[in-house]
Design a protein around this motif. Structure first.
Motif, short mmCIF file in Angstrom:
data_model
loop_
_atom_site.label_atom_id
_atom_site.label_comp_id
_atom_site.label_asym_id
_atom_site.label_seq_id
_atom_site.Cartn_x
_atom_site.Cartn_y
_atom_site.Cartn_z
N ILE A 1 24.89 47.35 63.80
CA ILE A 1 25.13 48.27 62.68
C ILE A 1 23.84 48.44 61.89
O ILE A 1 23.44 49.56 61.53
CB ILE A 1 26.27 47.74 61.78
N GLN A 2 23.16 47.33 61.63
CA GLN A 2 21.89 47.36 60.91
C GLN A 2 20.87 48.20 61.67
O GLN A 2 20.18 49.05 61.09
CB GLN A 2 21.39 45.91 60.76
N GLU B 1 27.65 44.19 47.36
CA GLU B 1 27.06 44.63 48.63
C GLU B 1 25.87 45.55 48.40
O GLU B 1 24.85 45.48 49.09
CB GLU B 1 28.15 45.33 49.47
N ALA C 1 30.20 38.38 66.02
CA ALA C 1 30.17 39.06 64.72
C ALA C 1 28.74 39.36 64.30
O ALA C 1 28.46 40.44 63.75
CB ALA C 1 30.87 38.19 63.66
N ILE D 1 22.49 37.14 61.58
CA ILE D 1 22.47 38.58 61.83
C ILE D 1 21.03 39.07 61.93
O ILE D 1 20.67 39.80 62.86
CB ILE D 1 23.19 39.34 60.69
N ARG E 1 27.44 42.29 66.35
CA ARG E 1 27.99 43.55 65.85
C ARG E 1 27.27 44.01 64.59
O ARG E 1 26.88 45.17 64.47
CB ARG E 1 29.47 43.42 65.57
N GLU E 2 27.11 43.10 63.64
CA GLU E 2 26.45 43.45 62.37
C GLU E 2 24.99 43.84 62.61
O GLU E 2 24.47 44.76 61.97
CB GLU E 2 26.51 42.29 61.38
N ARG F 1 36.57 49.38 57.59
CA ARG F 1 35.13 49.42 57.34
C ARG F 1 34.71 50.81 56.92
O ARG F 1 33.86 50.98 56.06
CB ARG F 1 34.36 48.97 58.58
#
Lengths: 247, 243
Positions: free
Chosen positions: A81-82, B70, A74, A38, A77-78, B23
């Motif tokens: 988002i970050q 998290e 995946a 990621i 996508r992450e 989510r």
């Protein structure tokens, strides 16, 4: 560190999804980040943003990024988002991700912060630079001058970015540097090319020479004065552009 | 008619696989937890290098283990927490070097803010900054240390607010989670507060008078004290002053 769009200009970024008071990353010294897939994708996108591979407001389609970076969907996508949390990208429900735009007000603020922080880094660079580094920055200023004389806009812009990054790297204030690195990912002239044409402005070429010379002679006072004046020119350039067409 | 960029797929967001709902909820729980932890960090609930045990955090914040896990990951990436393999998570400490870096960045950005505040403050706002300066003076004169420190923080926060500079405020805001005085309390106790009070008074007067250069100069001088004190420790090799 990075600042979410909501903190910067709630609503002004134009993204309906921008949350007010969103997550702010710390302006601290970067710990050694595990190079997860990621983070690798995120860093690749950040580099492409800084290089201007993606234009402001350009759509970032996951499938295309998967192809471009050879990374799993995946992870892409992450990463997006970050990057949305960092304020580089905006994500809208049902509309996907795009490169976040920049308002002129934001550009002026960035220029003011650069002026404040690069005054710190240039002063330290003048004190701490090795003889090799001093010679290199002077050579870089000369190369900028050559590119300007040849009318080679692309090279000029690349060397300009390198010039400032080199100084930040010589400085030793990692906190300041990380903030400036983050700003480098959203180069002002890509969002507002007009005020920077025609390139290059003579004053800018002279300013780089003056800054480099001050580092060359290990004169932190002169280096700071030259840098402050150089970046004040940038602030004023953007302000004039802001008021174009009005009295 | 407004035109939207239309992706060549049917069904809206090509990046949406339908998992957004789940989510979203977990994201909300996490966001609330992060806010609470950051606030506690800023307010000194945790000491530097204090251990952060997952089970304790679950109980303290009444949240899930997954959210705590998290949160610790994100706090680590933000530089507020550090994790080592055998010793778990702890509140990240601050080296003297980093304290100096932050002090220098603060000096530069708060100088910018002071000048902008002087240029933009409305008459009521000018009165507010003068009033805060007097509050500081009173607290210092009467030896009320905690009140002084609180008013001091408010004074600086107000100037940032008056500047209207969103990016500078964003950057300075991140420093509040790890205030220098928590890691290096000495400079903030040792200096005679009256010196500091005088500096605040001059800053407030310059802002109230609309004196941009004066406000910048006074703020720069005020924060130079901190930079020079910390550099003094560094030069004398006192990496943990006061210990």
């Amino acid at each position: 560190m990075s600042i979410s769009p909501g903190v910067l200009h709630p609503g002004r970024s134009g993204a309906p999804g921008a949350e007010a008071g969103g997550r702010v990353r710390h302006a601290g010294r970067r710990r050694a980040l595990a190079t997860s897939p990621i983070e690798q994708v995120a860093e690749a996108i950040r580099t492409d943003l800084a290089d201007g591979t993606f234009s402001p407001h350009e759509r970032l389609v996951e499938a295309d990024l998967v192809d471009r970076y050879g990374a799993p969907r995946a992870a892409v996508r992450e990463a997006l988002i970050q990057l949305a949390a960092e304020g580089l990208v905006e994500r809208e429900p049902h509309r996907g991700a795009r490169v976040r735009g920049m308002s002129l007000a934001e550009a002026i603020e960035m220029a003011q912060v650069r002026r404040a922080l690069e005054s710190i880094t240039v002063r330290q660079a003048a004190v701490r630079a090795t003889p090799e580094q001093r010679a290199a920055i002077v050579a870089l200023a000369d190369a900028l001058c050559d590119a300007a004389n040849a009318g080679d806009v692309g090279t000029y812009l690349k060397l300009n970015a390198r010039f400032h990054r080199s100084i930040d790297a010589m400085a030793g204030n990692e906190t300041a540097r990380e903030i400036l690195v983050q700003f480098g990912r959203r180069p002002i002239d890509r969002f507002f090319p007009e005020p920077f044409r025609p390139i290059p402005p003579t004053a800018s070429v002279e300013a780089h020479k003056r800054i480099a010379a001050a580092i060359g002679t290990a004169d932190p006072v002169e280096a700071e004065a030259a840098m402050y004046e150089h970046l004040s020119d940038l602030v004023n350039l953007l302000r004039r552009f802001e008021h174009r067409g009005s009295e | 008619m407004r035109s939207y960029d239309v992706e060549p797929t049917v069904g809206g967001d090509p990046n949406d696989d339908g998992g957004g709902g789940t989510r979203g909820r977990a994201g909300a729980v996490l966001a609330i937890l992060m806010t609470a932890i950051r606030r506690d960090l800023a307010e000194g609930v945790y000491h530097p290098r204090e251990r952060l045990v997952e089970a304790d955090l679950v109980e303290r914040y009444g949240t899930t283990r997954a959210a705590v896990r998290e949160a610790l990951i994100q706090l680590t990436s933000e530089g507020l927490v550090e994790r080592s393999p055998n010793r778990g998570a702890r509140v990240r400490g601050m080296s003297l070097e980093e304290a100096i870096e932050i002090a220098e960045v603060r000096r530069a950005l708060e100088t910018l803010c002071a000048g902008l505040a002087a240029a933009k403050a409305t008459p009521p706002e000018r009165l507010r900054i003068l009033g805060l300066s007097k509050t500081l003076q009173a607290a210092a004169g009467e030896g009320r240390v905690e009140d002084y420190l609180t008013a001091n923080a408010e004074f600086h926060a107000l100037i940032q607010d008056l500047s209207g500079h969103a990016i500078a405020q964003g950057i300075l805001g991140t420093f509040r989670h790890r205030p220098i005085d928590r890691f290096f309390p000495q400079p903030f106790r040792a200096r005679p507060p009256m010196v500091s009070v005088d500096q605040h008074e001059r800053i407030a007067a310059a802002i109230a008078a609309g004196d941009v250069e004066g406000a910048e100069r006074e703020m720069h001088e005020h924060l130079s004290d901190l930079v020079e004190t910390l550099r003094g420790y560094e030069e004398r090799g006192e990496t943990r002053p006061g210990t």
